[in-house]
Scaffold this motif. Structure first.
Motif, PDB file in Angstrom:
ATOM      1  N   ALA A 202       0.821  -1.215   0.000  1.00 16.90           N
ATOM      2  CA  ALA A 202       0.000   0.000   0.000  1.00 16.90           C
ATOM      3  C   ALA A 202       0.854   1.264   0.000  1.00 16.90           C
ATOM      4  O   ALA A 202       0.436   2.299  -0.521  1.00 16.90           O
ATOM      5  CB  ALA A 202      -0.939  -0.001   1.193  1.00 16.90           C
ATOM      6  N   GLN A 203       2.049   1.199   0.537  1.00 21.69           N
ATOM      7  CA  GLN A 203       2.933   2.360   0.569  1.00 21.69           C
ATOM      8  C   GLN A 203       3.458   2.713  -0.818  1.00 21.69           C
ATOM      9  O   GLN A 203       3.907   3.827  -1.054  1.00 21.69           O
ATOM     10  CB  GLN A 203       4.101   2.098   1.510  1.00 21.69           C
ATOM     11  CG  GLN A 203       3.660   1.874   2.934  1.00 21.69           C
ATOM     12  CD  GLN A 203       4.770   1.309   3.799  1.00 21.69           C
ATOM     13  OE1 GLN A 203       5.808   0.879   3.319  1.00 21.69           O
ATOM     14  NE2 GLN A 203       4.528   1.302   5.098  1.00 21.69           N
ATOM     15  N   LEU A 204       3.393   1.776  -1.753  1.00 23.80           N
ATOM     16  CA  LEU A 204       3.931   2.004  -3.091  1.00 23.80           C
ATOM     17  C   LEU A 204       3.028   2.880  -3.952  1.00 23.80           C
ATOM     18  O   LEU A 204       3.422   3.287  -5.039  1.00 23.80           O
ATOM     19  CB  LEU A 204       4.181   0.662  -3.786  1.00 23.80           C
ATOM     20  CG  LEU A 204       5.216  -0.212  -3.077  1.00 23.80           C
ATOM     21  CD1 LEU A 204       5.301  -1.568  -3.762  1.00 23.80           C
ATOM     22  CD2 LEU A 204       6.567   0.461  -3.036  1.00 23.80           C
ATOM     23  N   VAL A 205       1.828   3.184  -3.481  1.00 24.66           N
ATOM     24  CA  VAL A 205       0.937   4.079  -4.221  1.00 24.66           C
ATOM     25  C   VAL A 205       1.635   5.414  -4.454  1.00 24.66           C
ATOM     26  O   VAL A 205       1.437   6.065  -5.466  1.00 24.66           O
ATOM     27  CB  VAL A 205      -0.381   4.291  -3.446  1.00 24.66           C
ATOM     28  CG1 VAL A 205      -1.217   5.374  -4.074  1.00 24.66           C
ATOM     29  CG2 VAL A 205      -1.160   2.992  -3.396  1.00 24.66           C
ATOM     30  N   PHE A 206       2.493   5.812  -3.525  1.00 25.19           N
ATOM     31  CA  PHE A 206       3.130   7.111  -3.588  1.00 25.19           C
ATOM     32  C   PHE A 206       4.509   7.081  -4.228  1.00 25.19           C
ATOM     33  O   PHE A 206       5.168   8.110  -4.332  1.00 25.19           O
ATOM     34  CB  PHE A 206       3.208   7.706  -2.173  1.00 25.19           C
ATOM     35  CG  PHE A 206       1.859   7.776  -1.522  1.00 25.19           C
ATOM     36  CD1 PHE A 206       0.919   8.704  -1.945  1.00 25.19           C
ATOM     37  CD2 PHE A 206       1.513   6.890  -0.519  1.00 25.19           C
ATOM     38  CE1 PHE A 206      -0.330   8.757  -1.361  1.00 25.19           C
ATOM     39  CE2 PHE A 206       0.264   6.939   0.075  1.00 25.19           C
ATOM     40  CZ  PHE A 206      -0.657   7.877  -0.347  1.00 25.19           C
ATOM     41  N   ALA A 207       4.965   5.922  -4.655  1.00 29.40           N
ATOM     42  CA  ALA A 207       6.276   5.803  -5.298  1.00 29.40           C
ATOM     43  C   ALA A 207       6.155   6.148  -6.780  1.00 29.40           C
ATOM     44  O   ALA A 207       5.089   5.980  -7.381  1.00 29.40           O
ATOM     45  CB  ALA A 207       6.800   4.381  -5.132  1.00 29.40           C
ATOM     46  N   PRO A 208       7.240   6.629  -7.390  1.00 27.73           N
ATOM     47  CA  PRO A 208       7.199   6.935  -8.826  1.00 27.73           C
ATOM     48  C   PRO A 208       6.921   5.665  -9.630  1.00 27.73           C
ATOM     49  O   PRO A 208       7.514   4.617  -9.366  1.00 27.73           O
ATOM     50  CB  PRO A 208       8.588   7.475  -9.134  1.00 27.73           C
ATOM     51  CG  PRO A 208       9.274   7.669  -7.836  1.00 27.73           C
ATOM     52  CD  PRO A 208       8.521   6.915  -6.791  1.00 27.73           C
ATOM     53  N   ASN A 209       6.047   5.764 -10.590  1.00 29.54           N
ATOM     54  CA  ASN A 209       5.651   4.612 -11.385  1.00 29.54           C
ATOM     55  C   ASN A 209       6.722   4.322 -12.441  1.00 29.54           C
ATOM     56  O   ASN A 209       7.169   5.221 -13.137  1.00 29.54           O
ATOM     57  CB  ASN A 209       4.302   4.904 -12.050  1.00 29.54           C
ATOM     58  CG  ASN A 209       3.647   3.653 -12.563  1.00 29.54           C
ATOM     59  OD1 ASN A 209       4.161   2.561 -12.383  1.00 29.54           O
ATOM     60  ND2 ASN A 209       2.519   3.808 -13.209  1.00 29.54           N
ATOM     61  N   SER A 210       7.138   3.057 -12.539  1.00 30.33           N
ATOM     62  CA  SER A 210       8.117   2.651 -13.544  1.00 30.33           C
ATOM     63  C   SER A 210       8.023   1.150 -13.735  1.00 30.33           C
ATOM     64  O   SER A 210       7.526   0.437 -12.858  1.00 30.33           O
ATOM     65  CB  SER A 210       9.536   3.033 -13.106  1.00 30.33           C
ATOM     66  OG  SER A 210       9.938   2.235 -12.013  1.00 30.33           O
TER      67      SER A 210
END
Length: 120
Positions: A50-58
């Protein structure tokens, strides 16, 4: 039958039950969206996806997330399910994880999608 997860009461005021298939789906969702350290008695439980929602998408993040999810499911539910495939999509503020799996002892593949963030 299994206990409903999360724990709840049914319309009669008794402990709610769910089918084995629904129970396993709920367990998968718990592993996906529980952050490590969130559960006091099991601090290693969860994947933290769930924390990855805010990570840059790649593409690299998607690949790493797929491995993270597969590893967490194998660690915590390996005796219950066989993971066939994991797909991760991050669009804007929404993270969607699709897991294809089969229950141990059953070759029938089931697919479940989970999302967190914005609109499902």
């Amino acid at each position: 039958m299994s206990l409903a997860s999360p724990y709840q009461f049914d319309h009669r005021g008794r402990t709610a039950e769910s089918s084995r298939e629904r129970h396993v789906r709920d367990l998968i969702e718990a592993v996906l969206f529980t952050a490590p350290g969130e559960r006091v008695m099991r601090p290693d439980f969860g994947s933290g996806v769930a924390q990855l929602v805010f990570a840059p998408n790649s593409p690299e993040l998607a690949g790493a997330t797929q491995m993270l999810v597969q590893g967490a499911l194998a660690q915590f539910l390996g005796d219950v399910v066989t993971v066939r495939e994991v797909r991760v999509e991050a669009r804007d503020e929404t993270l969607r994880v699709t897991v294809a799996y089969s229950l141990r002892g059953d070759d029938q593949v089931q697919v479940a999608s989970f999302s967190r963030g914005g609109a499902p």
